[in-house]
Design an enzyme around this catalytic site. Structure first.
Site: not given
Ligand SMILES: *Cc1c(COP(=O)(O)O)cnc(C)c1O
Length: 463
Positions: A112
């Site tokens: 993120k």
């Molecule tokens: C947020 C997250 C996901 C999922 O991603 P999306 O964009 O919500 O599908 C997968 N793995 C980790 C470690 C995350 O923080």
């Protein structure tokens, strides 16, 4: 570039407008009016470019007139200078066919950061220009909150109030939020679970007088700018593996459907992708939707990949809009039906057009641990449980193109689950050392709207 809502009734906005708005006023999500195209020679010309330069090329058609190329380059350059790896998102080979794209070298050790670090710069640039101030309110079960806090700490013109369920996020995740002592960051532990926290945030947005008085905004994954910033790494990785001359596949550990949708956008822009694999854990609504047309919400089962423990994937609406011919009125009716019954049947023709590019797999705890052990024992790579879900789905895929699994979190973020699966306990990397010793600051409040609103009102800047 102009942006329209998936539900067809919100004002058309430019890139600056969608970045600051988040959700559309008709309850829909903003998408570009058309998918910009990158021709094969433009993709070929990305070979050898740095991550930042690749990002400038991919983002320019989406940004349109909202930023000059020099401003865009400055924001992206500053954002990715905070990453601990010189390649920003290094690609690692596991065996003849399989690769990992490590997206976790940012300050909070999860993918993120890739979008959020640049989103912080976009917010500051747009708010300074329009002399506005915003109050960002969010609820987090872990990764999103810490990435937002790291990206917005110390920025002028934003106050951030982040709610987390007390005692229900890991110690690393809590400390990544609460040890940020910048005066514009306000951490709130609420006495309740994540759903309670999210319900309080929704209630604050629905309290129109309060929302207007403090100019409330959100930075969750429905924000278009975040998706745009994630499209970049699909191009970056594919070009390194031979695109556009060679097709590449991606496997994506999926929760809210944001990361995988960015891959779908890359495909729509002309990147030659063989397939995009949606990897889910036992919370498999997306696997049921893509393999059987059954998008119906159940209850969330907690797993060792908590960032994928979801019932409803908000970004899925963007795919449904595209599959149904980009008809906002039809999409609004479909979503109203879903909101009433919590189920939706995807018509066979739309299922077939999704299946031309999207595949899916449901990976249970045993298969997740098996993939984690395979990476450790056969390839010498310690991966986290979310990445292991993606890798298990990648290895089950029958295609022939080189397969890139998105590594979405650093294994040190989930040390207990990693140790249970493979016996190794990953240490925190350099950029996170000291986290366990730093001072924390947060308040604990009851899960009531009045308590939270009083706290926000006491610290936010009214308009
Ligand atoms: C947020 C997250 C996901 C999922 O991603 P999306 O964009 O919500 O599908 C997968 N793995 C980790 C470690 C995350 O923080």
């Amino acid at each position: 570039m102009r942006y329209i809502s998936t539900r067809g009734a919100a004002p058309v906005l430019d890139f600056e407008g969608v970045t600051l708005a988040g959700l559309a006023s008709d309850g829909g999500l903003y998408v570009p009016e058309h998918w910009p195209q990158l021709a094969n020679d433009e993709i070929a010309a990305m070979a050898g470019l740095s991550y930042v330069e690749t990002a400038v090329r991919v983002c320019t058609p989406f940004v349109g007139d909202s930023l000059s190329e020099a401003e865009l380059r400055r924001i992206l350059g500053t954002a990715y200078a905070s990453f601990a790896h010189a390649a920003v998102v290094p690609l690692k080979q596991l065996d003849e066919r399989h690769w990992l794209l490590e997206l976790f070298h940012g300050p909070t050790l999860a993918f993120k950061d890739v979008a959020m670090q640049a989103l912080g710069g976009l917010f500051e640039t747009f708010l300074t220009r329009s002399e506005r101030a915003l109050t960002i309110i969010g609820a987090t079960s872990g990764d999103t909150g810490s990435a937002a806090i790291q990206a917005l700490a110390g920025r002028d013109r934003v106050q951030v109030f982040m709610l987390h369920p007390r005692g229900r996020v890991s110690e690393v995740q809590r400390r990544q939020m609460t040890t940020v002592l910048a005066p514009n960051i306000h951490n709130i532990a609420i006495d309740g679970n994540f759903d309670d926290a999210q319900a309080l945030v929704k209630a604050m947005f629905n309290h129109a007088e309060f929302a207007a008085r403090f100019d409330l905004s959100a930075v969750n994954s429905i924000n278009w700018a975040r998706l745009m910033l994630q499209v970049v790494y699909y191009f970056y990785a594919a070009v390194r593996l031979g695109a556009p001359g060679r097709r590449v596949s991606f496997s994506v550990p999926t929760g809210n459907f944001g990361d995988i949708f960015a891959g779908y956008v890359a495909h729509r822009m002309g990147l030659p992708i063989e397939r995009l694999v949606v990897a889910t854990n036992e919370n498999d609504i997306l696997h049921r939707a893509l393999s059987a047309g059954d998008y119906s919400a159940g209850s969330v089962a907690p797993t060792e990949s908590p960032s994928m423990d979801i019932q409803v994937s908000s970004n899925f609406e963007r795919l449904l809009f595209d599959l149904a011919g980009r008809d906002g009125t039809a999409c609004a009716a479909t979503m109203a039906g879903f909101e009433a019954s919590r189920r939706l049947a995807i018509p066979a023709d739309q299922q077939a057009s999704a299946a031309a590019i999207l595949r899916s797999a449901r990976i249970d705890a045993d298969a997740m641990r098996g993939a984690l052990r395979w990476a450790a024992e056969r390839c010498g790579e310690i991966i986290d449980p979310h990445t292991a879900i993606g890798l298990a789905a990648a290895r089950a895929d029958a295609g022939t193109a080189p397969m890139v699994t998105l590594a979405t979190a650093h294994p040190a973020k989930f040390p207990d689950a990693v140790e249970r699966a493979c016996g190794a306990r990953p240490p925190l990397p350099k950029q996170a050392r000291g986290l366990m010793d730093r001072e924390e600051r947060y308040v604990t409040l009851p899960a009531t709207l009045a308590a939270i609103e009083d706290h926000v009102a006491a610290h936010a800047v009214p308009r």
